[in-house]
Design a protein around this motif. Sequence first.
Motif, mmCIF file in Angstrom:
data_model
loop_
_atom_site.group_PDB
_atom_site.id
_atom_site.type_symbol
_atom_site.label_atom_id
_atom_site.label_comp_id
_atom_site.label_asym_id
_atom_site.label_seq_id
_atom_site.Cartn_x
_atom_site.Cartn_y
_atom_site.Cartn_z
ATOM 1 N N HIS A 59 11.979 8.233 -1.312
ATOM 2 C CA HIS A 59 11.251 9.031 -0.324
ATOM 3 C C HIS A 59 10.272 8.234 0.537
ATOM 4 C CE1 HIS A 59 12.880 12.741 -1.929
ATOM 5 N NE2 HIS A 59 12.579 12.320 -3.142
ATOM 6 N N ILE A 60 9.857 7.069 0.049
ATOM 7 C CA ILE A 60 8.819 6.338 0.773
ATOM 8 C C ILE A 60 9.344 5.027 1.362
ATOM 9 C CG2 ILE A 60 6.552 5.224 0.555
ATOM 10 C CD1 ILE A 60 5.899 7.309 -1.625
ATOM 11 N N ASN A 116 13.308 8.534 14.569
ATOM 12 C CA ASN A 116 12.612 8.976 15.778
ATOM 13 C C ASN A 116 11.107 9.096 15.585
ATOM 14 O OD1 ASN A 116 12.810 11.000 13.997
ATOM 15 N ND2 ASN A 116 13.473 12.580 15.431
ATOM 16 N N TYR A 117 10.594 8.663 14.426
ATOM 17 C CA TYR A 117 9.147 8.771 14.231
ATOM 18 C C TYR A 117 8.453 7.606 14.934
ATOM 19 C CZ TYR A 117 10.012 5.383 10.472
ATOM 20 O OH TYR A 117 10.415 4.296 9.764
ATOM 21 N N PRO A 118 7.264 7.858 15.506
ATOM 22 C CA PRO A 118 6.583 6.797 16.230
ATOM 23 C C PRO A 118 5.924 5.799 15.280
ATOM 24 C CG PRO A 118 5.238 8.766 16.197
ATOM 25 C CD PRO A 118 6.524 9.118 15.522
ATOM 26 N N VAL A 119 5.872 4.556 15.710
ATOM 27 C CA VAL A 119 5.108 3.547 14.962
ATOM 28 C C VAL A 119 4.112 2.937 15.916
ATOM 29 C CG1 VAL A 119 6.709 2.996 13.115
ATOM 30 C CG2 VAL A 119 6.995 1.930 15.336
ATOM 31 N N LYS A 120 3.030 2.393 15.344
ATOM 32 C CA LYS A 120 1.936 1.867 16.191
ATOM 33 C C LYS A 120 2.431 0.801 17.151
ATOM 34 C CE LYS A 120 -0.190 1.735 12.289
ATOM 35 N NZ LYS A 120 0.054 0.938 11.335
ATOM 36 N N LYS A 167 13.689 4.764 4.040
ATOM 37 C CA LYS A 167 13.857 5.016 5.480
ATOM 38 C C LYS A 167 13.147 3.966 6.352
ATOM 39 C CE LYS A 167 13.892 8.844 8.712
ATOM 40 N NZ LYS A 167 13.823 10.317 8.808
ATOM 41 N N PRO A 168 11.853 3.709 6.100
ATOM 42 C CA PRO A 168 11.227 2.658 6.910
ATOM 43 C C PRO A 168 11.907 1.295 6.739
ATOM 44 C CG PRO A 168 9.555 3.985 5.841
ATOM 45 C CD PRO A 168 10.870 4.402 5.243
ATOM 46 N N GLN A 211 11.559 7.761 -7.146
ATOM 47 C CA GLN A 211 11.139 8.680 -6.077
ATOM 48 C C GLN A 211 10.499 7.908 -4.933
ATOM 49 O OE1 GLN A 211 8.566 11.009 -8.675
ATOM 50 N NE2 GLN A 211 9.905 12.797 -8.430
ATOM 51 N N ALA A 213 1.177 7.735 13.123
ATOM 52 C CA ALA A 213 0.883 6.832 14.245
ATOM 53 C C ALA A 213 0.328 7.569 15.460
ATOM 54 C CB ALA A 213 2.138 6.051 14.628
ATOM 55 N N HIS A 240 6.950 7.670 8.255
ATOM 56 C CA HIS A 240 8.158 8.414 8.656
ATOM 57 C C HIS A 240 8.053 9.891 8.322
ATOM 58 C CE1 HIS A 240 8.413 7.300 4.498
ATOM 59 N NE2 HIS A 240 9.491 8.016 4.284
ATOM 60 N N ASN A 247 -2.697 4.205 4.169
ATOM 61 C CA ASN A 247 -1.396 4.237 3.488
ATOM 62 C C ASN A 247 -0.682 5.575 3.613
ATOM 63 O OD1 ASN A 247 -2.169 1.703 2.771
ATOM 64 N ND2 ASN A 247 -2.451 2.131 0.596
ATOM 65 N N ALA A 260 0.264 4.053 -2.756
ATOM 66 C CA ALA A 260 -0.069 5.435 -2.422
ATOM 67 C C ALA A 260 0.849 6.378 -3.186
ATOM 68 C CB ALA A 260 0.057 5.664 -0.914
ATOM 69 N N GLY A 261 2.129 6.021 -3.273
ATOM 70 C CA GLY A 261 3.076 6.844 -4.019
ATOM 71 C C GLY A 261 2.736 6.894 -5.495
ATOM 72 N N PHE A 300 -7.339 5.044 0.188
ATOM 73 C CA PHE A 300 -7.339 3.597 0.390
ATOM 74 C C PHE A 300 -8.000 3.221 1.712
ATOM 75 C CE2 PHE A 300 -3.718 4.867 -2.134
ATOM 76 C CZ PHE A 300 -3.618 3.922 -3.140
ATOM 77 N N GLY A 352 0.809 -1.222 0.000
ATOM 78 C CA GLY A 352 0.000 0.000 0.000
ATOM 79 C C GLY A 352 0.840 1.268 0.000
ATOM 80 N N GLN A 353 2.040 1.214 0.574
ATOM 81 C CA GLN A 353 2.913 2.387 0.587
ATOM 82 C C GLN A 353 3.324 2.758 -0.835
ATOM 83 O OE1 GLN A 353 4.383 4.178 3.493
ATOM 84 N NE2 GLN A 353 2.414 3.392 4.164
#
Lengths: 222, 253
Positions: A137-138, A218-222, A141-142, A133, B145, B101, B97, A123-124, B93, A119-120
């Motif tokens: 960009h998507i 440093n971004y939060p994840v569920k 990093k993750p 790209q 998140a 980050h 999505n 979405a891009g 979606f 889905g990532q």
Amino acid sequence: MSYSLDFSVVVARLPELLLACLATIGLSLAGMSLATVIGVLGVIARRSRFRLLRGLVIGFVELIRNTPFLVQIFFIFFALPQLGLRLNPTVTAIIALGLNGGAYAIEIIRGGVDAIPKGQVEAGLALGLHRAQIFRHIILKPALRTVYPSLTSQFVMLTLTTSVCTSIAAYELTSVAQKIEADTFRSFEVYFSITILYLIISSLMMGIFALISRFSFNYPVK
Amino acid sequence: MPQSAAAQVPLIALEGVGKWYGAYHALKNINLTVKKGEKIVLCGPSGSGKSTLIRCINHLEETQEGNITVEGTTLSDSSRSIDAVRREVGMVFQSFNLFPHKTIMENCTLAPMRVKGVSKAEAEATARKYLERVRILDQADKYPAQLSGGQQQRAAIARALCMEPKAMLFDEPTSALDPEMVKEVLDTMIGLARDGMTMICVTHEMGFARQVADRVVFMASGEIIEEGPPETFFSNPQHQRTRTFLGEILAHH
Ligand SMILES: Nc1ncnc2c1ncn2[C@@H]1O[C@H](COP(=O)(O)OP(=O)(O)O)[C@@H](O)[C@H]1O
Ligand SMILES: [Mg+2]
């Protein structure tokens, strides 16, 4: 046993050992940087439309992962000059460490990229972004965050592998230790000391990795 | 209500579209035209091809038969036609999505900056406008998140709107939400519909369909079985499969 410990020789040559530690850290950081670049570019090539490119990456990874590092570094240092490519020990060491670490990094990062939900990417695409790209960009990093523990333990391994570079007389901690041992015959004291120094270097690396993670992921994840 | 000539031009047209997943025939001879400003609700049982249909419109899926035209561009394998269509069509979606980050603001500015090449300042101004419109401007600096599901889906709607599309595709936008958050997302979509956005919504929210749809389209087994304005579609369905489906939907809601 009449062997009595005498660390005074080690203490006397501590400045030499500490400089060598810096060389080892330098080799490690250079090797990791090269490995990271190879890892990321390798993953991009591995996902390419071009079969030949994908095949080359697979071949490279298999070649590196199924041969000894010592043979790889000997090959670059002793065999390549016969084809006219002569490199000094430090450059050889960095290239060997980078290629070796890079092959493992490709496999590790690829796992992270594969774990990114479809889905990532969709979405891009729906937003009109192009494949490159989206990767930059998507996905990247993750994906790196996901595999960061594996990647950094591979890099600690790379740091310790710098000691093998003593075999081509590269300037680093183990080769300096060998020299001091040859001068003093104090094998136990010398190798005990560098064991401790390697432990400290590894810890330092892990500290650096934790710091990088703190600021980059440093971004939060569920 | 009198309609201008421009309003009659089809913005999206599917003509004889056929789609296979390997040997599986997922879409069969789909014909559908959507005029500027029209709102279509697409419904049907699970696996009937609703997602596949709307994903073909922005070429997330390839088709093997027929033509899809969006704002005068007929989709082909050429990246130029695909880029052109994706510039005109936004998508929302089921699973949001959002990019985990990136902050909500960064989620909204990425594509305008990279695809349209607008400046950061301009992209942020546009993003503030649409985040305000979906009423989450105060969440702009948070990461996905940190938001509730309803807020995340509204952020995803704002992200799509930031590309200033001519039409929006929604694929079950409320299905992944906790019941108490469905309304805030539907209200956002109703607002968008009121402002004249062309929309194709896959949804089982029949209240939403009654309220905003110009036409309800019912699909089963990869085919469009019937379509009509909500009044007649719900009160007088023509086909047995539609009646069965509506019976099941109403029993669940
Ligand atoms: N990527 C895919 N590969 C193979 N079959 C698929 C794929 N995506 C969907 N399908 C099949 O196509 C049919 C229609 O799927 P979909 O469009 O997702 O239905 P809906 O959205 O109406 O539930 C289903 O039978 C599904 O299993
Ligand atoms: Mg679906």
